[in-house]
Scaffold this motif. Sequence first.
Motif, PDB file in Angstrom:
ATOM      1  N   UNK A 248     -37.594 -42.370-136.652  1.00  0.00           N
ATOM      2  CA  UNK A 248     -37.721 -43.422-137.664  1.00  0.00           C
ATOM      3  C   UNK A 248     -37.229 -42.924-139.019  1.00  0.00           C
ATOM      4  N   UNK A 249     -37.596 -41.700-139.390  1.00  0.00           N
ATOM      5  CA  UNK A 249     -37.098 -41.143-140.646  1.00  0.00           C
ATOM      6  C   UNK A 249     -35.590 -40.916-140.589  1.00  0.00           C
ATOM      7  N   UNK A 250     -35.066 -40.624-139.400  1.00  0.00           N
ATOM      8  CA  UNK A 250     -33.617 -40.489-139.260  1.00  0.00           C
ATOM      9  C   UNK A 250     -32.918 -41.804-139.583  1.00  0.00           C
ATOM     10  N   UNK A 251     -33.489 -42.915-139.110  1.00  0.00           N
ATOM     11  CA  UNK A 251     -32.907 -44.223-139.417  1.00  0.00           C
ATOM     12  C   UNK A 251     -32.981 -44.519-140.904  1.00  0.00           C
ATOM     13  N   UNK A 252     -34.101 -44.161-141.518  1.00  0.00           N
ATOM     14  CA  UNK A 252     -34.228 -44.363-142.965  1.00  0.00           C
ATOM     15  C   UNK A 252     -33.157 -43.562-143.700  1.00  0.00           C
ATOM     16  N   UNK A 253     -32.949 -42.328-143.282  1.00  0.00           N
ATOM     17  CA  UNK A 253     -31.925 -41.494-143.909  1.00  0.00           C
ATOM     18  C   UNK A 253     -30.536 -42.083-143.699  1.00  0.00           C
ATOM     19  N   UNK A 254     -30.301 -42.660-142.522  1.00  0.00           N
ATOM     20  CA  UNK A 254     -28.983 -43.251-142.230  1.00  0.00           C
ATOM     21  C   UNK A 254     -28.647 -44.374-143.203  1.00  0.00           C
ATOM     22  N   UNK A 255     -29.596 -45.284-143.399  1.00  0.00           N
ATOM     23  CA  UNK A 255     -29.301 -46.409-144.272  1.00  0.00           C
ATOM     24  C   UNK A 255     -29.130 -45.948-145.710  1.00  0.00           C
ATOM     25  N   UNK A 256     -29.984 -45.034-146.154  1.00  0.00           N
ATOM     26  CA  UNK A 256     -29.842 -44.520-147.512  1.00  0.00           C
ATOM     27  C   UNK A 256     -28.494 -43.807-147.657  1.00  0.00           C
TER      28      UNK A 256
ATOM     29  N   UNK B 280     -31.815 -37.359-148.705  1.00  0.00           N
ATOM     30  CA  UNK B 280     -32.261 -35.982-148.531  1.00  0.00           C
ATOM     31  C   UNK B 280     -33.736 -35.892-148.182  1.00  0.00           C
ATOM     32  N   UNK B 281     -34.554 -36.694-148.851  1.00  0.00           N
ATOM     33  CA  UNK B 281     -35.998 -36.658-148.585  1.00  0.00           C
ATOM     34  C   UNK B 281     -36.304 -37.100-147.158  1.00  0.00           C
ATOM     35  N   UNK B 282     -35.673 -38.206-146.735  1.00  0.00           N
ATOM     36  CA  UNK B 282     -35.915 -38.702-145.375  1.00  0.00           C
ATOM     37  C   UNK B 282     -35.383 -37.716-144.343  1.00  0.00           C
ATOM     38  N   UNK B 283     -34.224 -37.095-144.631  1.00  0.00           N
ATOM     39  CA  UNK B 283     -33.662 -36.126-143.700  1.00  0.00           C
ATOM     40  C   UNK B 283     -34.529 -34.890-143.559  1.00  0.00           C
TER      41      UNK B 283
ATOM     42  N   UNK C  54     -38.374 -31.797-140.014  1.00  0.00           N
ATOM     43  CA  UNK C  54     -39.659 -31.150-139.758  1.00  0.00           C
ATOM     44  C   UNK C  54     -40.355 -31.769-138.541  1.00  0.00           C
ATOM     45  N   UNK C  55     -40.320 -33.090-138.447  1.00  0.00           N
ATOM     46  CA  UNK C  55     -40.981 -33.782-137.334  1.00  0.00           C
ATOM     47  C   UNK C  55     -40.293 -33.469-136.006  1.00  0.00           C
ATOM     48  N   UNK C  56     -38.976 -33.502-135.987  1.00  0.00           N
ATOM     49  CA  UNK C  56     -38.256 -33.265-134.735  1.00  0.00           C
ATOM     50  C   UNK C  56     -38.389 -31.819-134.270  1.00  0.00           C
ATOM     51  N   UNK C  57     -38.390 -30.888-135.206  1.00  0.00           N
ATOM     52  CA  UNK C  57     -38.598 -29.489-134.826  1.00  0.00           C
ATOM     53  C   UNK C  57     -39.978 -29.297-134.206  1.00  0.00           C
ATOM     54  N   UNK C  58     -40.998 -29.943-134.793  1.00  0.00           N
ATOM     55  CA  UNK C  58     -42.347 -29.841-134.236  1.00  0.00           C
ATOM     56  C   UNK C  58     -42.416 -30.463-132.853  1.00  0.00           C
ATOM     57  N   UNK C  59     -41.740 -31.593-132.689  1.00  0.00           N
ATOM     58  CA  UNK C  59     -41.755 -32.302-131.406  1.00  0.00           C
ATOM     59  C   UNK C  59     -41.164 -31.454-130.293  1.00  0.00           C
TER      60      UNK C  59
END
Length: 334
Positions: A146-154, A164-167, A172-177
């Motif tokens: 979801x944050x990746x999509x936010x970063x895409x549109x921004x 940058x903030x969304x990316x 961090x989330x994907x690495x944890x996953x």
Amino acid sequence: MNIYLWQHKTAVALFALAVWAAGQGRLAARSPAESADAEDRRLARRGVDLMMDGDLDGATSVFRQIQGQDPHSPIGYLLEAEALWWKIYYSTANLLDADVFDVAALAATPHDAHFNDLVAVAIERSEAGLRARDDVPRNLLYEGMAYALRARLEGLRGRDLPTGRAGKKMRALLLSSVKMDPSLTDAYLGLGVYNYLMGTLPLTEKIFQYLVALPPGSRASGLEQLRRAAQEGELTCGEAKFYLAKDLSRTSEGAYAKSLTLFGELARDYPNNPLWPLVAASLKYSMGSKPESDALFRAVLERTAAERSDAERGVHRAARAALLAQHPDEKFGE
């Protein structure tokens, strides 16, 4: 009946019954939440196939079906937002630019508000699942996506700080996953995009990276992670192949033949999407095959003349612009 034969048949029957009972026990042990998630992902794969094939409305219907039958899951909202991102991309972006970000012609579209609402719901549903300790790795994955999509549109809008903030949050989330569950290879799409972009930043833009405290990236790692998502991703394989092909088509990479091969694979897997032959035409031009490129652009223009979908409208506009640039004296339908 021979007593030994009877005993043998009885033993075989009892063994078969035990195996059947064990299987039934495993089925019974599957929780309702696990069954719902499996069905959600089955539908999600069907919707993603439609989306990559250029049928965004059909994909959206599938994603809304997931929302209706499992409203607490983030996946239906997440993927509807992704379908909307493709609508925005087709309607506002330069489809022939090797970059997928920061290539939009408009500051906003009527889809932006609903897109942001869907991303927010996907994040909220993921965080609710994390608080409930419900399949933590997968909810981390969905929140990261979801944050990746936010970063895409921004990024498409050229807004560097929110991108940058969304990316950073996505990373961090994907690495944890993927650390908790290495089988969640869909995470490598976002990680690959991040690593490649950070690893290929021009020196003048690295100042921004330091100001926002963005972790560094690696071009080689990014390409490898995109390859892995393209080969092993459950929901992201087609999109990862798209990003990998786009990256390889950059002038700095110059891997036009490899990029062309990947777009050919996308055309084979998703034959109704005219984006793939459009980009192939552009690659042929970059490779010096101008007559072949011209023929491909003309074929795409004719194929999309009815403009029946978002994909066809965007691709038709791009094909016409490319042909006008090469043949300014021709009209091409107008």
